[in-house]
Motif scaffolding. Structure first.
Motif, short mmCIF file in Angstrom:
data_model
loop_
_atom_site.label_atom_id
_atom_site.label_comp_id
_atom_site.label_asym_id
_atom_site.label_seq_id
_atom_site.Cartn_x
_atom_site.Cartn_y
_atom_site.Cartn_z
N TYR A 112 68.42 -2.94 29.45
CA TYR A 112 68.99 -4.42 29.38
C TYR A 112 67.97 -5.48 30.18
N ASN A 113 67.52 -5.14 31.60
CA ASN A 113 67.10 -6.43 32.16
C ASN A 113 65.34 -6.35 31.72
N LYS A 114 64.91 -5.43 30.93
CA LYS A 114 63.68 -5.72 30.24
C LYS A 114 62.52 -5.91 31.17
N PRO A 115 62.25 -5.03 32.23
CA PRO A 115 61.00 -5.10 33.00
C PRO A 115 59.81 -4.94 32.56
N THR A 116 58.55 -5.43 33.45
CA THR A 116 57.24 -5.47 32.71
C THR A 116 56.81 -4.07 33.14
N GLN A 117 55.52 -3.68 32.24
CA GLN A 117 55.27 -2.44 32.62
C GLN A 117 54.88 -2.15 34.11
N GLU A 118 54.59 -3.15 34.70
CA GLU A 118 54.26 -2.95 36.25
C GLU A 118 55.47 -2.75 36.84
N GLY A 119 56.63 -3.29 36.51
CA GLY A 119 58.14 -3.17 37.06
C GLY A 119 58.52 -1.82 36.66
N LEU A 120 58.15 -1.23 35.52
CA LEU A 120 58.73 0.33 35.35
C LEU A 120 57.74 1.03 35.94
N TYR A 121 56.43 1.05 36.30
CA TYR A 121 55.59 1.84 37.31
C TYR A 121 56.13 1.77 38.69
N GLN A 122 56.61 0.68 39.13
CA GLN A 122 57.08 0.75 40.56
C GLN A 122 58.32 1.23 40.45
N HIS A 123 59.23 0.98 39.50
CA HIS A 123 60.76 1.68 39.65
C HIS A 123 60.49 3.16 39.63
N TYR A 124 59.76 3.66 38.94
CA TYR A 124 59.37 5.06 38.96
C TYR A 124 58.96 5.56 40.13
N LYS A 125 57.82 4.92 40.60
CA LYS A 125 57.30 5.26 41.66
C LYS A 125 57.83 5.39 43.10
N ALA A 126 59.01 4.36 43.03
CA ALA A 126 59.82 4.19 44.24
C ALA A 126 60.82 5.45 44.19
N ILE A 127 61.25 5.99 42.94
CA ILE A 127 62.42 6.99 43.08
C ILE A 127 61.72 8.31 43.26
N ALA A 128 60.51 8.43 42.86
CA ALA A 128 59.72 9.64 43.06
C ALA A 128 59.35 9.87 44.41
N GLU A 129 59.11 8.71 45.10
CA GLU A 129 58.68 8.76 46.80
C GLU A 129 60.00 8.81 47.50
N ALA A 145 65.73 -1.55 25.03
CA ALA A 145 65.26 -2.84 24.86
C ALA A 145 63.84 -2.88 25.68
N VAL A 146 63.27 -1.51 26.07
CA VAL A 146 62.02 -1.95 26.84
C VAL A 146 61.47 -0.77 26.57
N ASP A 147 60.01 -0.54 26.35
CA ASP A 147 59.14 0.39 25.93
C ASP A 147 58.11 0.57 26.78
N LEU A 148 58.20 1.97 27.45
CA LEU A 148 57.25 2.53 28.40
C LEU A 148 55.93 2.90 27.64
N SER A 149 55.02 2.18 27.95
CA SER A 149 53.73 2.26 27.30
C SER A 149 53.05 3.64 27.47
N VAL A 150 52.37 4.08 26.69
CA VAL A 150 51.32 5.41 27.19
C VAL A 150 50.51 5.18 28.09
N ASP A 151 49.94 3.85 28.13
CA ASP A 151 49.09 3.77 29.47
C ASP A 151 49.88 3.78 30.86
N THR A 152 51.21 3.11 30.86
CA THR A 152 51.96 3.44 32.04
C THR A 152 52.54 5.09 32.41
N ALA A 153 52.85 5.68 31.36
CA ALA A 153 53.15 6.98 31.39
C ALA A 153 51.86 7.81 31.90
N VAL A 154 50.75 7.43 31.59
CA VAL A 154 49.47 8.24 31.85
C VAL A 154 49.34 7.84 33.46
#
Length: 298
Positions: A112-129, A145-154
């Motif tokens: 719903y809140n549609k974060p940017t790719q950088e937002g997605l990266y920081q979100h997952y990084k924060a949880i992992a840490e 309504a948001v697509d995690l790009s292959v580049d961000t997944a990598v």
């Protein structure tokens, strides 16, 4: 590349069985856990999309995960669905999953809140840490309504306790990009029943399936054949499941699969608003699928 890991093959995105009043039916939940242990399912996802995580409150969410771990008794891996559109809430749920003894966590992209790719990266990084438990990314843009790009997944795949991704785009070009670009040992799962066998034949490591709720042994057999690079056998088994793969999505998941399991005698027909019971016009279609698979009498 094929790898040796406990989470390789068929995993089920388990429903949360409910009584007619919408309360969670823990007796039926135990029955379903036993059903999957007996059927060769490799892991259970508790409280994913199919588990109606969006309509259970925090305490219910944790209790369902806890009971699933309890009922499993170490016989089958439990993957806790702990994603949220708030990073803080996702951390809290992930910590709770670790505390109750879940084996892994599955984290859907913030919806719903549609974060940017950088937002997605920081979100997952924060949880992992924040939480020391192995975590699996989950990309399902048709719902979030948001697509995690292959580049961000990598990029995320280099974080030690982010161990894999469930890709539910159904786009085999995305699958191929993930397979070719993610590091060796990073687990790649299909989250789309219709294309899962092909995903695995291309080099994926398994699938997290809705259809496995209804036909766990058949789905497991198809995935295992694909893992063994036996295309003919995998496609032959999967062909018998093709109508089920399609018809379990005639209305929003998990409406059809909950109706199917009720028809099979595995649970009551309870479901929570705003989801409603399967429309009459689709019941006939799905009943034919269940009959042809031999999971109900004709």
């Amino acid at each position: 590349m094929r790898i040796n890991h406990p989470l390789v093959g068929s995993m089920v995105a388990l429903i949360t069985p409910m009584l007619e009043d919408g309360s969670v039916d823990f007796n039926a939940l135990k029955t379903l856990v036993d059903f999957h242990v007996d059927s060769g399912t490799k892991a259970i996802v508790s409280m994913g999309t199919t588990g109606e995580s969006a309509t259970l409150n925090h305490d219910e969410h944790v209790e369902v995960m806890q009971k699933t771990v309890e009922f499993a008794q170490g016989r089958i891996a439990i993957i806790a669905g702990t994603g949220a559109n708030s990073t803080t809430e996702a951390i809290e749920l992930t910590q709770a999953a670790k505390d109750i003894g879940a084996d892994f966590c599955l984290l859907v992209t913030p919806y719903y809140n549609k974060p940017t790719q950088e937002g997605l990266y920081q979100h997952y990084k924060a949880i992992a840490e924040a939480v020391d438990i192995d975590q699996i990314l989950y990309n399902v843009p048709g719902r979030t309504a948001v697509d995690l790009s292959v580049d961000t997944a990598v990029r995320l795949s280099t974080i030690d306790n982010i161990i894999g991704i469930k890709d539910a785009t159904g786009d085999l070009k995305v699958a191929q990009a993930l397979i070719s670009q993610c590091p060796e040992g990073f687990l790649l799962y299909s989250g789309d029943d219709a294309t899962a066998v092909e995903f695995i034949l291309m080099g994926g490591h398994g699938g997290i399936s809705v259809s496995a709720n209804v036909a766990p042994k058949q789905v497991s057999d198809a995935y295992n054949a694909a893992m063994n690079n036996d295309r003919n056998l995998a496609e032959s088994i999967n062909e018998k499941l093709s109508d089920l793969h399609q018809h379990l999505f005639v209305e929003s998941n998990p409406i059809p699969v909950k109706w199917a399991l009720h028809k099979m005698g595995k649970c009551e027909s309870g479901i929570r608003l705003p989801l409603t019971k399967l429309s009459q016009q689709f019941q006939i279609i799905l009943q034919q699928d269940l009959s042809s698979l031999g999971v109900i009498s004709k």
